[in-house]
Write a protein that holds these residues in place. Structure first.
Motif, mmCIF file in Angstrom:
data_model
loop_
_atom_site.group_PDB
_atom_site.id
_atom_site.type_symbol
_atom_site.label_atom_id
_atom_site.label_comp_id
_atom_site.label_asym_id
_atom_site.label_seq_id
_atom_site.Cartn_x
_atom_site.Cartn_y
_atom_site.Cartn_z
ATOM 1 N N ILE A 104 -3.147 2.314 -3.971
ATOM 2 C CA ILE A 104 -2.653 3.678 -3.771
ATOM 3 C C ILE A 104 -3.741 4.450 -3.031
ATOM 4 N N ILE A 105 -3.346 5.045 -1.907
ATOM 5 C CA ILE A 105 -4.244 5.922 -1.159
ATOM 6 C C ILE A 105 -3.609 7.304 -1.211
ATOM 7 N N THR A 106 -4.385 8.298 -1.597
ATOM 8 C CA THR A 106 -3.823 9.640 -1.654
ATOM 9 C C THR A 106 -4.787 10.654 -1.079
ATOM 10 N N ASP A 107 -4.215 11.668 -0.438
ATOM 11 C CA ASP A 107 -4.999 12.794 0.038
ATOM 12 C C ASP A 107 -5.347 13.651 -1.173
ATOM 13 N N GLN A 108 -6.495 14.294 -1.154
ATOM 14 C CA GLN A 108 -6.885 15.157 -2.265
ATOM 15 C C GLN A 108 -6.152 16.488 -2.211
ATOM 16 N N VAL B 231 0.836 -1.186 0.000
ATOM 17 C CA VAL B 231 0.000 0.000 0.000
ATOM 18 C C VAL B 231 0.877 1.244 0.000
ATOM 19 N N LEU B 232 0.605 2.141 -0.937
ATOM 20 C CA LEU B 232 1.289 3.437 -0.981
ATOM 21 C C LEU B 232 0.305 4.500 -0.508
ATOM 22 N N TYR B 233 0.704 5.268 0.507
ATOM 23 C CA TYR B 233 -0.125 6.373 0.994
ATOM 24 C C TYR B 233 0.613 7.678 0.733
ATOM 25 N N VAL B 234 -0.020 8.584 -0.013
ATOM 26 C CA VAL B 234 0.577 9.873 -0.371
ATOM 27 C C VAL B 234 -0.209 10.982 0.329
ATOM 28 N N ASP B 235 0.493 11.767 1.148
ATOM 29 C CA ASP B 235 -0.143 12.871 1.879
ATOM 30 C C ASP B 235 0.948 13.855 2.267
ATOM 31 N N ASP B 236 0.693 15.143 2.126
ATOM 32 C CA ASP B 236 1.702 16.137 2.480
ATOM 33 C C ASP B 236 1.776 16.369 3.992
ATOM 34 N N GLU B 237 0.828 15.844 4.745
ATOM 35 C CA GLU B 237 0.830 16.010 6.197
ATOM 36 C C GLU B 237 1.514 14.803 6.850
ATOM 37 N N VAL B 238 2.713 15.047 7.400
ATOM 38 C CA VAL B 238 3.549 13.977 7.949
ATOM 39 C C VAL B 238 2.844 13.230 9.081
ATOM 40 N N HIS B 239 2.075 13.939 9.922
ATOM 41 C CA HIS B 239 1.403 13.243 11.028
ATOM 42 C C HIS B 239 0.366 12.241 10.504
ATOM 43 N N ASN B 240 -0.261 12.530 9.361
ATOM 44 C CA ASN B 240 -1.187 11.559 8.758
ATOM 45 C C ASN B 240 -0.432 10.321 8.269
ATOM 46 N N LEU B 241 0.727 10.548 7.651
ATOM 47 C CA LEU B 241 1.553 9.431 7.176
ATOM 48 C C LEU B 241 1.985 8.558 8.348
ATOM 49 N N ASN B 242 2.426 9.200 9.425
ATOM 50 C CA ASN B 242 2.871 8.450 10.608
ATOM 51 C C ASN B 242 1.718 7.679 11.242
ATOM 52 N N PRO C 206 -1.357 1.472 -14.526
ATOM 53 C CA PRO C 206 -2.816 1.334 -14.582
ATOM 54 C C PRO C 206 -3.387 0.337 -13.572
ATOM 55 N N ASP C 207 -2.569 -0.547 -13.041
ATOM 56 C CA ASP C 207 -3.090 -1.663 -12.241
ATOM 57 C C ASP C 207 -3.440 -1.364 -10.782
ATOM 58 N N PRO C 208 -2.677 -0.537 -10.064
ATOM 59 C CA PRO C 208 -3.034 -0.339 -8.656
ATOM 60 C C PRO C 208 -4.452 0.213 -8.498
ATOM 61 N N ILE C 209 -5.117 -0.255 -7.452
ATOM 62 C CA ILE C 209 -6.463 0.231 -7.141
ATOM 63 C C ILE C 209 -6.293 1.514 -6.334
ATOM 64 N N ARG C 210 -7.136 2.509 -6.641
ATOM 65 C CA ARG C 210 -6.954 3.850 -6.084
ATOM 66 C C ARG C 210 -8.041 4.202 -5.062
ATOM 67 N N ILE C 211 -7.600 4.792 -3.942
ATOM 68 C CA ILE C 211 -8.513 5.271 -2.904
ATOM 69 C C ILE C 211 -8.157 6.734 -2.640
ATOM 70 N N LEU C 212 -9.162 7.603 -2.648
ATOM 71 C CA LEU C 212 -8.950 9.026 -2.389
ATOM 72 C C LEU C 212 -9.404 9.348 -0.974
ATOM 73 N N LEU C 213 -8.542 10.036 -0.212
ATOM 74 C CA LEU C 213 -8.846 10.464 1.153
ATOM 75 C C LEU C 213 -8.953 11.978 1.174
ATOM 76 N N THR C 214 -9.941 12.505 1.843
ATOM 77 C CA THR C 214 -9.985 13.949 2.009
ATOM 78 C C THR C 214 -10.783 14.317 3.238
ATOM 79 N N GLY C 215 -10.428 15.439 3.819
ATOM 80 C CA GLY C 215 -11.144 15.937 4.987
ATOM 81 C C GLY C 215 -12.298 16.830 4.591
ATOM 82 N N TYR C 216 -12.454 17.059 3.300
ATOM 83 C CA TYR C 216 -13.476 17.980 2.811
ATOM 84 C C TYR C 216 -14.514 17.227 1.999
#
Length: 155
Positions: free
Chosen positions: A53-57, A9-20, A76-86
């Motif tokens: 792949i999970i990514t913050d919006q 699982v790859l999680y992409v987020d600019d907020e380090v505390h969310n990654l941790n 093209p193969d990884p399944i994508r999940i979008l996370l957002t607080g909004y």
């Protein structure tokens, strides 16, 4: 889920505390890779076999949807999940249409719900992979049959 099966699982987020927080919550269940930017996430995709792949919006430089859309031709193969607080309905629509997003999850996530979504996403990943392999085998078998048929017609 098969305990011997490791899900990357790859999680992409600019907020380090969310990654941790994500790493702390899921590192015993999955192989967790984290990135603080879309560019960093892409580098991980180039070196690791990522299933989910999970990514913050909302990220600077490139939004989660833009990131997902940009990698589709190459990964093209990884399944994508979008996370957002909004609760931005336009982001949800864009995610589904442009970023080929499987699930939209609101922050803060509930660990159990996110775990189930990751496992379901991996089931889809596995089914698509199996389907692709079966299709390739079927095409090969058809080519062999056509070859044999041509041989019979010529002799």
């Amino acid at each position: 889920m098969d305990p011997n099966l490791s899900i990357n699982v790859l999680y992409v987020d600019d907020e380090v505390h969310n990654l941790n927080s994500f790493k702390a919550g899921f590192r015993r269940l999955f192989n967790v890779f984290t990135a603080e930017s879309a560019m960093e996430g892409r580098k991980i995709l180039e070196t690791e076999m990522i299933h989910i792949i999970i990514t913050d919006q909302r990220m600077p430089v490139m939004t989660g949807i833009e990131f997902l859309e940009s990698i589709i031709p190459f990964f093209p193969d990884p399944i994508r999940i979008l996370l957002t607080g909004y609760a931005d309905i336009n982001a949800v629509i864009d995610a589904i249409n442009k970023g080929q997003v499987y699930k939209y999850v609101q922050k803060p996530w509930m660990d159990e719900d996110l775990r189930i979504n990751i496992e379901k996403a991996f089931e889809i990943y596995s089914l698509r992979r199996d389907n692709k392999e079966l299709t390739e085998k079927l095409l090969q078998a058809n080519q062999q049959l056509e070859f044999l048929l041509r041989q019979n017609l010529l002799s």
